[in-house]
Design a protein around this motif. Structure first.
Motif, PDB file in Angstrom:
ATOM      1  N   LEU A  75     -17.230 -26.886  65.663  1.00 38.37           N
ATOM      2  CA  LEU A  75     -18.013 -26.703  66.881  1.00 38.37           C
ATOM      3  C   LEU A  75     -19.504 -26.791  66.593  1.00 38.37           C
ATOM      4  O   LEU A  75     -20.281 -27.304  67.410  1.00 38.37           O
ATOM      5  CB  LEU A  75     -17.687 -25.352  67.530  1.00 38.37           C
ATOM      6  CG  LEU A  75     -16.294 -25.201  68.132  1.00 38.37           C
ATOM      7  CD1 LEU A  75     -16.115 -23.814  68.734  1.00 38.37           C
ATOM      8  CD2 LEU A  75     -16.041 -26.262  69.194  1.00 38.37           C
ATOM      9  N   ASN A  78     -20.685 -30.071  66.775  1.00 39.83           N
ATOM     10  CA  ASN A  78     -20.468 -30.622  68.113  1.00 39.83           C
ATOM     11  C   ASN A  78     -19.205 -31.475  68.187  1.00 39.83           C
ATOM     12  O   ASN A  78     -19.099 -32.371  69.032  1.00 39.83           O
ATOM     13  CB  ASN A  78     -21.676 -31.440  68.593  1.00 39.83           C
ATOM     14  CG  ASN A  78     -21.742 -31.518  70.114  1.00 39.83           C
ATOM     15  OD1 ASN A  78     -21.318 -30.599  70.808  1.00 39.83           O
ATOM     16  ND2 ASN A  78     -22.244 -32.622  70.633  1.00 39.83           N
ATOM     17  N   LEU A  80     -16.186 -31.027  69.508  1.00 36.78           N
ATOM     18  CA  LEU A  80     -15.490 -30.112  70.398  1.00 36.78           C
ATOM     19  C   LEU A  80     -13.974 -30.243  70.318  1.00 36.78           C
ATOM     20  O   LEU A  80     -13.268 -29.238  70.233  1.00 36.78           O
ATOM     21  CB  LEU A  80     -15.949 -30.346  71.838  1.00 36.78           C
ATOM     22  CG  LEU A  80     -17.231 -29.639  72.263  1.00 36.78           C
ATOM     23  CD1 LEU A  80     -17.595 -30.020  73.686  1.00 36.78           C
ATOM     24  CD2 LEU A  80     -17.078 -28.134  72.160  1.00 36.78           C
ATOM     25  N   VAL A  84     -11.675 -27.190  69.090  1.00 34.73           N
ATOM     26  CA  VAL A  84     -10.696 -26.593  70.007  1.00 34.73           C
ATOM     27  C   VAL A  84      -9.302 -26.614  69.392  1.00 34.73           C
ATOM     28  O   VAL A  84      -8.555 -25.633  69.474  1.00 34.73           O
ATOM     29  CB  VAL A  84     -10.702 -27.336  71.361  1.00 34.73           C
ATOM     30  CG1 VAL A  84      -9.464 -26.992  72.181  1.00 34.73           C
ATOM     31  CG2 VAL A  84     -11.958 -26.998  72.135  1.00 34.73           C
ATOM     32  N   ALA A 114     -15.500 -22.818  73.934  1.00 32.86           N
ATOM     33  CA  ALA A 114     -15.396 -24.248  73.609  1.00 32.86           C
ATOM     34  C   ALA A 114     -14.728 -25.022  74.743  1.00 32.86           C
ATOM     35  O   ALA A 114     -15.150 -26.131  75.091  1.00 32.86           O
ATOM     36  CB  ALA A 114     -14.621 -24.428  72.308  1.00 32.86           C
ATOM     37  N   LYS A 115     -13.673 -24.436  75.312  1.00 29.09           N
ATOM     38  CA  LYS A 115     -12.982 -25.084  76.425  1.00 29.09           C
ATOM     39  C   LYS A 115     -13.916 -25.218  77.634  1.00 29.09           C
ATOM     40  O   LYS A 115     -13.884 -26.241  78.347  1.00 29.09           O
ATOM     41  CB  LYS A 115     -11.753 -24.265  76.817  1.00 29.09           C
ATOM     42  CG  LYS A 115     -10.589 -24.373  75.861  1.00 29.09           C
ATOM     43  CD  LYS A 115      -9.806 -25.646  76.116  1.00 29.09           C
ATOM     44  CE  LYS A 115      -8.456 -25.629  75.446  1.00 29.09           C
ATOM     45  NZ  LYS A 115      -7.667 -26.836  75.739  1.00 29.09           N
ATOM     46  N   MET A 117     -17.167 -25.490  77.505  1.00 31.79           N
ATOM     47  CA  MET A 117     -18.116 -26.547  77.164  1.00 31.79           C
ATOM     48  C   MET A 117     -17.508 -27.921  77.407  1.00 31.79           C
ATOM     49  O   MET A 117     -18.168 -28.833  77.925  1.00 31.79           O
ATOM     50  CB  MET A 117     -18.555 -26.411  75.706  1.00 31.79           C
ATOM     51  CG  MET A 117     -19.481 -25.244  75.436  1.00 31.79           C
ATOM     52  SD  MET A 117     -19.825 -25.025  73.662  1.00 31.79           S
ATOM     53  CE  MET A 117     -20.641 -26.584  73.293  1.00 31.79           C
ATOM     54  N   GLN A 118     -16.223 -28.072  77.043  1.00 30.51           N
ATOM     55  CA  GLN A 118     -15.529 -29.340  77.289  1.00 30.51           C
ATOM     56  C   GLN A 118     -15.492 -29.642  78.782  1.00 30.51           C
ATOM     57  O   GLN A 118     -15.770 -30.762  79.218  1.00 30.51           O
ATOM     58  CB  GLN A 118     -14.108 -29.284  76.738  1.00 30.51           C
ATOM     59  CG  GLN A 118     -13.986 -29.536  75.255  1.00 30.51           C
ATOM     60  CD  GLN A 118     -12.531 -29.648  74.817  1.00 30.51           C
ATOM     61  OE1 GLN A 118     -11.673 -28.888  75.267  1.00 30.51           O
ATOM     62  NE2 GLN A 118     -12.248 -30.599  73.962  1.00 30.51           N
TER      63      GLN A 118
END
Length: 263
Positions: A75, A78, A80, A84, A114-115, A117-118
């Protein structure tokens, strides 16, 4: 003196015991290096964390901490999707080993961030694409209206009515298209009755009430062995995973990524 990592039966060959102890020693070596990389001088060498995490996973693919730290390292770069994937693996392993362990909640928190951000990245892209498409459709309607008006002079009032209706219908279409990316309230049936947060690992009681596993176990341990809603006697052994709700939650999160946001 035997340790939890060196348990063996009387029938285990000495060579196998030595190999197992060596494997544990190597695991401690890399896991320890991961910890040192994180807490060393206050600055984290994420490249080193990634290297040591991968080595630890090679030795033990079921290492919760190694997958967790690798996820965090990815992460930071970057990456992702990769982050994840590793955090999800760590969460699944953690829940299997100790569903109420402190790391399970910690892993979930990082995975949810993280999810989210996705979703945020995908939502921004979808929003831009929808807006561009909407503008193109509106321009096409305007052009059509102009051409029609040139051919039917004297009937402008009659033409304006369907023209405005087309614009209204177009707006409704794009409004519905954006609904999945518009934050609202999560349905009550997908939320724990105690915390009111969306379920992560739901269990159901004999009374038919669903709770977040860690939350109800904490209640039974610290408050009393009874169902907090029905007040019926309740023992931890009576809790059953609610797979139907868990699948419904995952389907909802897949469609509404904004629900991963943690306040």
């Amino acid at each position: 003196m035997a340790t939890p990592f060196s348990e063996s039966t009387d029938m285990e060959p000495p060579l196998m015991l030595i190999l197992r102890q060596l494997l544990c020693a190597l695991m401690f070596r890399y896991i320890g290096r991961i910890a040192l990389s994180v807490i060393g001088d206050g600055s984290i060498d994420w490249t080193k964390v990634e290297e040591d995490s991968r080595k630890a996973i090679e030795l033990d693919y079921n290492s919760v901490k190694a997958h967790y730290m690798l996820g965090l390292a990815l992460l930071q770069k970057n990456e992702l999707a990769g982050g994840v994937k590793e955090l999800q693996r760590a969460l699944d392993l953690g829940r299997g080993a100790n569903p109420v362990g402190y790391m399970v909640e910690e892993i979930w928190q990082e995975l949810a961030k993280a999810k989210y951000m996705q979703w945020e990245q995908s939502s921004t892209k979808r929003s831009w694409e929808l807006q561009s498409l909407k503008e193109a459709c509106e321009n096409a309607l305007e052009e059509k209206h102009f051409l029609d008006s040139c051919q039917t002079e004297g009937f402008l009032d009659e033409m304006n009515v369907p023209h405005l209706k087309q614009f209204e219908d177009l707006g409704q279409v794009f409004k519905r298209a954006a609904e999945d990316d518009t934050p609202t309230e999560v349905p009550d049936y997908l939320c724990c009755r105690i915390t009111l947060d969306i379920f992560r690992d739901p269990v159901i009681t004999p009374s038919g009430v669903s709770y977040e596993r860690a939350v109800i176990l904490n209640h039974l341990q610290k408050v009393g062995k009874f169902d907090p809603v029905t007040r019926e006697p309740l023992d931890p052994s009576q809790l059953i995973p609610n797979f139907a709700i868990k699948e419904a939650v995952q389907a909802y999160l897949n469609k509404h990524g904004w629900a991963y946001k943690i306040e």
